[in-house]
Design a protein around this motif. Structure first.
Motif, PDB file in Angstrom:
ATOM      1  N   THR A   1      -0.114  -0.970  -5.102  1.00  0.00           N
ATOM      2  CA  THR A   1       0.510  -0.851  -6.423  1.00  0.00           C
ATOM      3  C   THR A   1       0.708  -2.201  -7.087  1.00  0.00           C
ATOM      4  O   THR A   1       1.067  -2.259  -8.268  1.00  0.00           O
ATOM      5  CB  THR A   1       1.863  -0.134  -6.308  1.00  0.00           C
ATOM      6  OG1 THR A   1       2.690  -0.832  -5.368  1.00  0.00           O
ATOM      7  CG2 THR A   1       1.689   1.300  -5.841  1.00  0.00           C
ATOM      8  N   ASP A   2       0.527  -3.282  -6.332  1.00  0.00           N
ATOM      9  CA  ASP A   2       0.628  -4.618  -6.926  1.00  0.00           C
ATOM     10  C   ASP A   2      -0.728  -5.294  -6.814  1.00  0.00           C
ATOM     11  O   ASP A   2      -1.713  -4.699  -6.406  1.00  0.00           O
ATOM     12  CB  ASP A   2       1.733  -5.442  -6.255  1.00  0.00           C
ATOM     13  CG  ASP A   2       1.542  -5.543  -4.747  1.00  0.00           C
ATOM     14  OD1 ASP A   2       0.662  -4.816  -4.219  1.00  0.00           O
ATOM     15  OD2 ASP A   2       2.262  -6.310  -4.089  1.00  0.00           O
TER      16      ASP A   2
ATOM     17  N   ILE B   1       0.857  -1.190   0.000  1.00  0.00           N
ATOM     18  CA  ILE B   1       0.000   0.000   0.000  1.00  0.00           C
ATOM     19  C   ILE B   1       0.894   1.242   0.000  1.00  0.00           C
ATOM     20  O   ILE B   1       1.753   1.400   0.870  1.00  0.00           O
ATOM     21  CB  ILE B   1      -0.934   0.030   1.218  1.00  0.00           C
ATOM     22  CG1 ILE B   1      -1.711  -1.290   1.330  1.00  0.00           C
ATOM     23  CG2 ILE B   1      -1.872   1.219   1.125  1.00  0.00           C
ATOM     24  CD1 ILE B   1      -2.640  -1.548   0.190  1.00  0.00           C
ATOM     25  N   LYS B   2       0.697   2.091  -0.969  1.00  0.00           N
ATOM     26  CA  LYS B   2       1.506   3.307  -1.084  1.00  0.00           C
ATOM     27  C   LYS B   2       0.605   4.520  -1.317  1.00  0.00           C
ATOM     28  O   LYS B   2      -0.540   4.386  -1.727  1.00  0.00           O
ATOM     29  CB  LYS B   2       2.499   3.180  -2.244  1.00  0.00           C
ATOM     30  CG  LYS B   2       3.561   2.116  -2.032  1.00  0.00           C
ATOM     31  CD  LYS B   2       4.579   2.134  -3.169  1.00  0.00           C
ATOM     32  CE  LYS B   2       5.673   1.092  -2.952  1.00  0.00           C
ATOM     33  NZ  LYS B   2       6.676   1.117  -4.046  1.00  0.00           N
TER      34      LYS B   2
ATOM     35  N   PRO C   1      -1.728   3.569  -9.550  1.00  0.00           N
ATOM     36  CA  PRO C   1      -2.996   4.108  -9.031  1.00  0.00           C
ATOM     37  C   PRO C   1      -3.035   5.639  -9.029  1.00  0.00           C
ATOM     38  O   PRO C   1      -2.049   6.307  -8.707  1.00  0.00           O
ATOM     39  CB  PRO C   1      -3.045   3.563  -7.600  1.00  0.00           C
ATOM     40  CG  PRO C   1      -2.284   2.283  -7.673  1.00  0.00           C
ATOM     41  CD  PRO C   1      -1.185   2.528  -8.642  1.00  0.00           C
ATOM     42  N   GLY C   2      -4.193   6.169  -9.422  1.00  0.00           N
ATOM     43  CA  GLY C   2      -4.373   7.607  -9.482  1.00  0.00           C
ATOM     44  C   GLY C   2      -3.951   8.216 -10.795  1.00  0.00           C
ATOM     45  O   GLY C   2      -4.000   9.434 -10.956  1.00  0.00           O
ATOM     46  N   THR C   3      -3.560   7.380 -11.766  1.00  0.00           N
ATOM     47  CA  THR C   3      -3.061   7.883 -13.046  1.00  0.00           C
ATOM     48  C   THR C   3      -4.117   7.717 -14.138  1.00  0.00           C
ATOM     49  O   THR C   3      -4.634   6.624 -14.341  1.00  0.00           O
ATOM     50  CB  THR C   3      -1.793   7.119 -13.471  1.00  0.00           C
ATOM     51  OG1 THR C   3      -0.806   7.225 -12.439  1.00  0.00           O
ATOM     52  CG2 THR C   3      -1.223   7.683 -14.759  1.00  0.00           C
ATOM     53  N   PRO C   4      -4.440   8.795 -14.852  1.00  0.00           N
ATOM     54  CA  PRO C   4      -5.329   8.660 -16.013  1.00  0.00           C
ATOM     55  C   PRO C   4      -4.527   8.214 -17.224  1.00  0.00           C
ATOM     56  O   PRO C   4      -3.397   8.660 -17.432  1.00  0.00           O
ATOM     57  CB  PRO C   4      -5.867  10.078 -16.196  1.00  0.00           C
ATOM     58  CG  PRO C   4      -4.787  10.964 -15.689  1.00  0.00           C
ATOM     59  CD  PRO C   4      -4.080  10.209 -14.603  1.00  0.00           C
TER      60      PRO C   4
END
Length: 601
Positions: free
Chosen positions: A275-276, A101-102, A336-339
């Motif tokens: 992230t995984d 978790i990041k 995560p969080g990237t369009p």
């Protein structure tokens, strides 16, 4: 005798007559018990009647409202979507305790009213000409962008402000961590502002307020803050929970403070994601590119999406062939969080669909095939609706207008359909014959030529062959990049397609004070105008004791000896009453104009 029949494999024979039992509930007409039907069969039928069918009292009518084919299809589509969403949740990785978790970039949706400065703000943040790419400087689709700051990236979703894009704004609120509500300092909260507040509060998303256009002379920041309190938005400096920034997107004043407030709110929320593990995301938008095929803009919510990853989005699946960032530059992976724009899906998916990663293409393909099969049934029903609409268009009434819709994306098509349907009123009945994503082709223009329909395109144009049909067959085509311009032009074209009846419009009322005899023994009523105005050319009605005793035309009005065209309230005049000599003192003369109805306000 009417009885219900249910599914069995065999055929039953009634006196040499075949009666197939079909899967869906129906009724069939069969011989009575006195016929030669075998006894066992009659017993089966009687048992089915007693177990499954109410006695036939001869009255098939009930109080249940009957749904149209289109309404039943809409219910079926909604049920299918809900079933797919429930199925998606079953495929989500259950145990995430061992995943890394990041921190991830906060996802921020910019919302607000038309022309309050949302796109100008995004333009300043990205240091690029977003406005020049948006028709009229107003966002026409959901855009996903990532902005770099000294304290890390922020992902922005820029949702349309036009009223027709309500559903798209709602999806933006559901996919976000923080909502930035842009309110113009010189205008205050408007319709879409209030709607955006309700959508954010309904999704339980914190709101950061950006009061824009503070550099304008008529700006009143304190007034805007007070108005927002009526919608449960209290500035932090006044003891509330909402961070408020005062900005000018043109000059950049206050924008750094807005970014700090966004990051502060994100820190309070502690936005993190694994992230995984399994890739999970949400579809922002989907479109069909003429050369590259289906292109899906999605927001990664957990896991890492890489080139070659196998994903499922709604009923479409595929191996990621290429990944593009918000500047359309190739990238190797999206965290995560990237369009990101994805190439490689089997078709265009729906905005808001859940995106899931799978280990093998075989597994994703099997699920996709099942959903495609379900969708095929829906498509067949849609074809039935199209046929019914086409038949209705060919036998249309004088107030019916047929429309064919095309748009660049599914979200835009949804908004355009809603916009067109909302144009219906008591004077015009608009029927959407067909709709779809992609350029306007000869399929649409040929259908329009046959049915006298209007072709409407949002962000799409007719191809070369379709343009030829438009020219040769005088097909009306309304298309462009600005949705409210399309609306205005469509209103003009729909009025040309219908035959509107004249309606009565009350213009004035006069009281008869005296009766005079004019030339050729005509009767002239000496009147005082007591309401509105009396006008030559209008319908004239003589009313006595609440009843109309005569109706004719106002052909002559005089003031003293001068012929005039109209007389205002509280003035005296003489009105010539043609072909009627029964006017009395005390009668009222009403002036009625026959006018075309105001179809659109």
């Amino acid at each position: 005798v009417r009885i219900p029949l249910y599914s069995i494999k065999n055929e039953l024979n009634f006196g040499g007559k075949d009666c197939r039992r079909i899967q869906t509930y129906t009724h069939a007409r069969i011989p009575t018990a006195s016929s030669s039907a075998p006894g066992r069969t009659r017993r089966i039928i009687r048992k089915k009647r007693s177990d499954n069918a109410a006695p036939d009292d001869g009255d098939d009518e009930d109080n249940t409202p009957k749904l149209s084919l289109k309404e039943r299809l809409a219910i079926k589509v909604q049920q299918l979507k809900e079933a797919q969403r429930a199925e998606d949740e079953n495929f989500v990785q259950a145990d995430t305790s061992k995943l890394k978790i990041k921190d991830r970039p906060p996802v921020v949706t910019i919302m607000g009213h038309v022309d309050h400065g949302k796109t100008t703000l995004i333009d300043y943040l990205r240091k690029s000409k977003v406005v020049s790419g948006e028709a009229g400087g107003i966002t026409q689709a959901v855009g996903a962008y990532q902005v770099k700051t000294d304290h890390g990236p922020i992902t922005f979703l820029d949702t349309p402000g036009h009223e027709a894009f309500s559903n798209m704004r709602q999806r933006g609120a559901q996919a976000t961590d923080i909502v930035v509500l842009v309110v113009a300092a010189d205008d205050g909260p408007k319709d879409q502002t209030i709607e955006s507040i309700k959508q954010a509060q309904g999704a339980n998303v914190p709101i950061v307020v950006a009061i824009s256009k503070i550099d304008k002379p008529e700006a009143n920041v304190e007034s805007v803050k007070q108005q927002l309190m009526a919608y449960d938005l209290m500035p932090e400096e006044w003891g509330g929970d909402n961070l408020v920034s005062e900005i000018s997107a043109k000059s950049g004043d206050g924008v750094d403070g807005l970014l700090e407030n966004i990051l502060l709110q994100a820190e309070i929320l502690e936005v993190k994601a694994p992230t995984d593990g399994q890739v999970r995301g949400v579809v922002v938008e989907s479109r069909m590119d003429k050369y590259r095929g289906p292109i899906t803009t999605l927001l990664v919510q957990s896991g890492t999406l890489k080139k070659g990853s196998v994903i499922l989005a709604g009923a479409e699946y595929g191996k990621v062939r290429n990944l593009l960032d918000d500047n359309e530059k190739p990238i190797k992976q999206a965290t995560p969080g990237t369009p990101v724009e994805v190439l490689g899906l089997s078709g265009c998916t729906q905005s808001g669909d859940l995106v899931l990663g799978f280990k093998t293409e075989k597994e994703a393909k099997a699920i996709s095939a099942k959903r495609q099969k379900d969708n095929t049934q829906v498509n067949q029903n849609e074809n039935e609706v199209d046929k019914a609409s086409l038949f209705a268009a060919l036998s249309k009434k004088s107030h019916d207008v047929s429309i064919i819709l095309r748009a660049d994306t599914h979200g835009s098509l949804e908004a355009l359909s809603l916009l067109v349907e909302n144009m219906n009123n008591e004077w015009i009945d608009i029927r959407i014959l067909n709709s779809g994503v992609g350029p306007i082709s000869t399929s649409e223009t040929d259908m329009a030529a046959i049915t006298n329909a209007i072709v409407v395109g949002f962000n799409v144009e007719p191809d070369a062959a379709a343009k030829k049909v438009v020219r040769e067959k005088d097909v009306v085509s309304v298309h462009g990049p600005v949705i409210y311009d399309i609306l205005d032009r469509l209103k003009i074209e729909t009025l040309k397609k219908v035959e509107l009846p004249d309606i009565e419009e009350f213009r004035g009322k006069a009281s008869v004070k005296a009766i005079f005899t004019g030339k050729k023994r005509t009767q002239v009523a000496g009147c005082e105008v007591i309401e509105g105005k009396m006008q030559v050319g209008n319908v004239l009605r003589i009313v006595r004791d609440g009843e109309v005793v005569h109706e004719g035309n106002t052909t002559s009005i005089r003031v003293v000896k001068d012929e005039v065209t109209e007389v205002e309230e509280e003035n005296d005049c003489g009105i010539l009453v043609e072909a009627f000599k029964g006017t009395r003192v005390g009668d009222e003369i009403h002036s009625i104009a026959m006018v075309q109805p105001k179809v659109y306000e």
